[in-house]
Design a protein around this motif. Structure first.
Motif, PDB file in Angstrom:
ATOM      1  N   LEU A 266      -8.537   8.416  13.096  1.00 23.41           N
ATOM      2  CA  LEU A 266      -7.628   7.466  12.454  1.00 23.41           C
ATOM      3  C   LEU A 266      -7.803   7.420  10.940  1.00 23.41           C
ATOM      4  O   LEU A 266      -6.862   7.085  10.215  1.00 23.41           O
ATOM      5  N   LYS A 267      -8.988   7.761  10.465  1.00 23.40           N
ATOM      6  CA  LYS A 267      -9.290   7.678   9.032  1.00 23.40           C
ATOM      7  C   LYS A 267      -8.272   8.398   8.166  1.00 23.40           C
ATOM      8  O   LYS A 267      -7.842   7.900   7.134  1.00 23.40           O
ATOM      9  N   ILE A 268      -7.921   9.606   8.568  1.00 20.14           N
ATOM     10  CA  ILE A 268      -7.148  10.494   7.696  1.00 20.14           C
ATOM     11  C   ILE A 268      -5.650  10.299   7.787  1.00 20.14           C
ATOM     12  O   ILE A 268      -4.896  10.931   7.054  1.00 20.14           O
ATOM     13  N   ILE A 269      -5.182   9.419   8.678  1.00 19.47           N
ATOM     14  CA  ILE A 269      -3.745   9.191   8.799  1.00 19.47           C
ATOM     15  C   ILE A 269      -3.227   8.582   7.500  1.00 19.47           C
ATOM     16  O   ILE A 269      -3.724   7.563   7.030  1.00 19.47           O
ATOM     17  N   LYS A 270      -2.236   9.224   6.912  1.00 22.03           N
ATOM     18  CA  LYS A 270      -1.696   8.756   5.643  1.00 22.03           C
ATOM     19  C   LYS A 270      -0.438   7.933   5.874  1.00 22.03           C
ATOM     20  O   LYS A 270       0.439   8.316   6.645  1.00 22.03           O
ATOM     21  N   ILE A 271      -0.383   6.795   5.201  1.00 24.82           N
ATOM     22  CA  ILE A 271       0.754   5.890   5.320  1.00 24.82           C
ATOM     23  C   ILE A 271       1.455   5.842   3.967  1.00 24.82           C
ATOM     24  O   ILE A 271       0.856   5.440   2.962  1.00 24.82           O
ATOM     25  N   ASN A 272       2.705   6.246   3.953  1.00 26.64           N
ATOM     26  CA  ASN A 272       3.445   6.311   2.687  1.00 26.64           C
ATOM     27  C   ASN A 272       3.752   4.934   2.112  1.00 26.64           C
ATOM     28  O   ASN A 272       3.653   4.720   0.908  1.00 26.64           O
ATOM     29  N   ASP A 273       4.127   4.013   2.986  1.00 24.45           N
ATOM     30  CA  ASP A 273       4.522   2.690   2.490  1.00 24.45           C
ATOM     31  C   ASP A 273       4.206   1.631   3.535  1.00 24.45           C
ATOM     32  O   ASP A 273       4.766   1.649   4.635  1.00 24.45           O
ATOM     33  N   LEU A 274       3.322   0.711   3.193  1.00 24.88           N
ATOM     34  CA  LEU A 274       2.964  -0.391   4.086  1.00 24.88           C
ATOM     35  C   LEU A 274       3.117  -1.687   3.306  1.00 24.88           C
ATOM     36  O   LEU A 274       2.383  -1.946   2.359  1.00 24.88           O
ATOM     37  N   GLN A 275       4.097  -2.487   3.705  1.00 26.07           N
ATOM     38  CA  GLN A 275       4.405  -3.722   2.997  1.00 26.07           C
ATOM     39  C   GLN A 275       3.774  -4.922   3.702  1.00 26.07           C
ATOM     40  O   GLN A 275       3.847  -5.049   4.925  1.00 26.07           O
ATOM     41  N   GLN A 276       3.177  -5.786   2.906  1.00 24.30           N
ATOM     42  CA  GLN A 276       2.586  -7.021   3.411  1.00 24.30           C
ATOM     43  C   GLN A 276       3.275  -8.177   2.689  1.00 24.30           C
ATOM     44  O   GLN A 276       2.997  -8.458   1.534  1.00 24.30           O
ATOM     45  N   SER A 277       4.187  -8.850   3.395  1.00 25.15           N
ATOM     46  CA  SER A 277       4.967  -9.916   2.784  1.00 25.15           C
ATOM     47  C   SER A 277       4.735 -11.223   3.525  1.00 25.15           C
ATOM     48  O   SER A 277       5.101 -11.358   4.702  1.00 25.15           O
ATOM     49  N   ASN A 278       4.112 -12.187   2.834  1.00 20.66           N
ATOM     50  CA  ASN A 278       3.765 -13.476   3.458  1.00 20.66           C
ATOM     51  C   ASN A 278       3.095 -13.252   4.808  1.00 20.66           C
ATOM     52  O   ASN A 278       3.482 -13.835   5.827  1.00 20.66           O
ATOM     53  N   GLU A 279       2.092 -12.409   4.806  1.00 27.82           N
ATOM     54  CA  GLU A 279       1.415 -11.993   6.031  1.00 27.82           C
ATOM     55  C   GLU A 279      -0.090 -11.971   5.785  1.00 27.82           C
ATOM     56  O   GLU A 279      -0.553 -11.548   4.727  1.00 27.82           O
TER      57      GLU A 279
ATOM     58  N   GLU B 138      -8.542   4.196   3.424  1.00 27.82           N
ATOM     59  CA  GLU B 138      -8.426   3.569   2.105  1.00 27.82           C
ATOM     60  C   GLU B 138      -7.903   2.142   2.206  1.00 27.82           C
ATOM     61  O   GLU B 138      -8.377   1.237   1.507  1.00 27.82           O
ATOM     62  N   ILE B 139      -6.933   1.929   3.104  1.00 25.53           N
ATOM     63  CA  ILE B 139      -6.386   0.578   3.286  1.00 25.53           C
ATOM     64  C   ILE B 139      -7.452  -0.369   3.825  1.00 25.53           C
ATOM     65  O   ILE B 139      -7.625  -1.487   3.324  1.00 25.53           O
ATOM     66  N   LEU B 140      -8.188   0.083   4.853  1.00 21.30           N
ATOM     67  CA  LEU B 140      -9.211  -0.778   5.447  1.00 21.30           C
ATOM     68  C   LEU B 140     -10.353  -1.054   4.474  1.00 21.30           C
ATOM     69  O   LEU B 140     -10.881  -2.171   4.435  1.00 21.30           O
TER      70      LEU B 140
ATOM     71  N   TYR C 270       0.863  -1.182   0.000  1.00 16.64           N
ATOM     72  CA  TYR C 270       0.000   0.000   0.000  1.00 16.64           C
ATOM     73  C   TYR C 270       0.901   1.234   0.000  1.00 16.64           C
ATOM     74  O   TYR C 270       1.741   1.396   0.885  1.00 16.64           O
ATOM     75  N   HIS C 271       0.724   2.088  -1.018  1.00 20.76           N
ATOM     76  CA  HIS C 271       1.549   3.285  -1.137  1.00 20.76           C
ATOM     77  C   HIS C 271       0.676   4.537  -1.097  1.00 20.76           C
ATOM     78  O   HIS C 271      -0.326   4.628  -1.812  1.00 20.76           O
ATOM     79  N   ASN C 272       1.091   5.493  -0.260  1.00 20.98           N
ATOM     80  CA  ASN C 272       0.391   6.779  -0.163  1.00 20.98           C
ATOM     81  C   ASN C 272      -1.119   6.598   0.010  1.00 20.98           C
ATOM     82  O   ASN C 272      -1.929   7.173  -0.718  1.00 20.98           O
TER      83      ASN C 272
END
Length: 332
Positions: free
Chosen positions: A144-157, A125-127, A118-120
């Motif tokens: 919590l809705k508006i908190i922006k996450i630049n990079d969230l990696q999901q690897s074998n998770e 949006e992620i949920l 998930y980028h920017n």
């Protein structure tokens, strides 16, 4: 089973199997019904134990759905949700059948490992993207809705683990109730629709046993978080609280704001874990849910003046009638 009456209220229950009322089939056979309501991604569960001494009870099939209602005959029964049977045990003598079931809200694919990025994206949006995969609705705290996450990696998770990790980082409660993916401020006391849960009031005379504990053994006065300073090209750090005894977060954040927010949320989480209050109600309160705000009265002043939040609730129906056990932590 001879369910005890309190003299005022008579414990009662109803069980539906695939939409059919099977309560009468359990009449005079129910030994116990234990229901556990959790606040995180540990599935809610129900265990039903019935007497089969005469060998006339047919074993249910795994995978069937049970709708469970508990309460008292003199009041409306409380809908405790839909559960899927995942274990059946027959033992004896005397012969007994134990039926175990987990919340139907937890889809099997929800705990399967996957790879994604998930980028920017905002937390909302992620949920929404995750919820869409399972046809869940969402309820997210406005803060919590508006908190922006630049990079969230999901690897074998799994999605469940990813959301748990995200919830820890932002001091939130992530769970699924009644087909809704919740991501709420820890201790907010909200329903699956995001509405405020009614406050549960417990007086000393309501309880049979209680246990209060406070510990400074692992108490921190502050939390340190690192971040990358884009302008200076250096790694810096911020502190939330005092620097007498600090905890260092492992994650390196992308900005000073992100680092400070994470440090603040971790400090809130640590503060909640410092005190706990557990109590056992001889006359159960079936309407009590995990995440319910709790007010207690008639104990010590230090206990009564705190705001509490239930993080695990156990309802038990058996020879002792209907009882409720609540594990609570301090509400931030």
């Amino acid at each position: 089973m001879n369910i005890l009456s309190t003299g005022v209220l008579t414990p009662h229950y109803m069980i539906m199997m695939e939409g059919n009322d099977i309560t009468q089939a359990f009449a005079n056979r129910l030994i116990s019904l234990n229901l556990i309501d959790n606040s995180g991604f540990e599935a809610d569960s129900v265990t039903i134990t019935i007497d089969d001494a005469d060998g006339k009870v047919e074993l249910p099939k795994t995978g069937v759905k049970l709708d469970v209602f508990i309460g008292f005959k003199e009041k409306l029964l409380i809908d405790k949700g839909t559960f899927v049977v995942d274990s059946i045990t027959h033992s004896g003598a005397p012969d007994v059948i134990e039926i175990g079931a987990k919340s139907a809200d937890f889809r099997e694919k929800f705990i399967e490992q996957r790879n994604h990025a998930y980028h920017n994206k905002t937390i909302e949006e992620i949920l929404n993207e995750i919820a869409k995969r399972y046809e869940y609705k969402t309820a997210i705290s406005d803060s919590l809705k508006i908190i922006k996450i630049n990079d969230l990696q999901q690897s074998n998770e799994s999605d469940a683990n990813l959301l748990t990790r995200l919830a820890i980082e932002y001091d939130a409660v992530a769970t699924i109730k009644k087909g809704t993916l919740l991501f709420l401020e820890a201790g907010s006391g909200k329903t699956a629709s995001g509405q405020e849960l009614p406050e549960v009031i417990i007086t000393r005379k309501d309880g049979d046993k209680h246990s209060y504990q406070v510990s400074d053994r692992n108490a921190y006065t502050g939390v340190i978080a690192k971040y990358n300073d884009a302008k200076g090209g250096r790694r810096k750090q911020v502190i939330f609280g005092k620097d007498d005894k600090t905890k260092m977060l492992r994650t390196t954040f992308r900005s000073e704001d992100e680092a400070m927010r994470a440090a603040e949320k971790e400090m809130q989480r640590l503060a909640r874990g410092k005190e706990s209050f557990n109590f056992f109600l001889a006359i159960g309160q079936p309407e009590t849910l995990a995440c319910s705000p709790v007010k207690v009265m008639g104990f010590k002043k230090d206990i009564d003046e705190k705001k509490w939040i239930a993080n695990r609730v156990i309802h038990s129906l058996g020879d002792n009638g209907l009882t409720t056990q609540v594990e609570a932590e301090v509400k931030p």
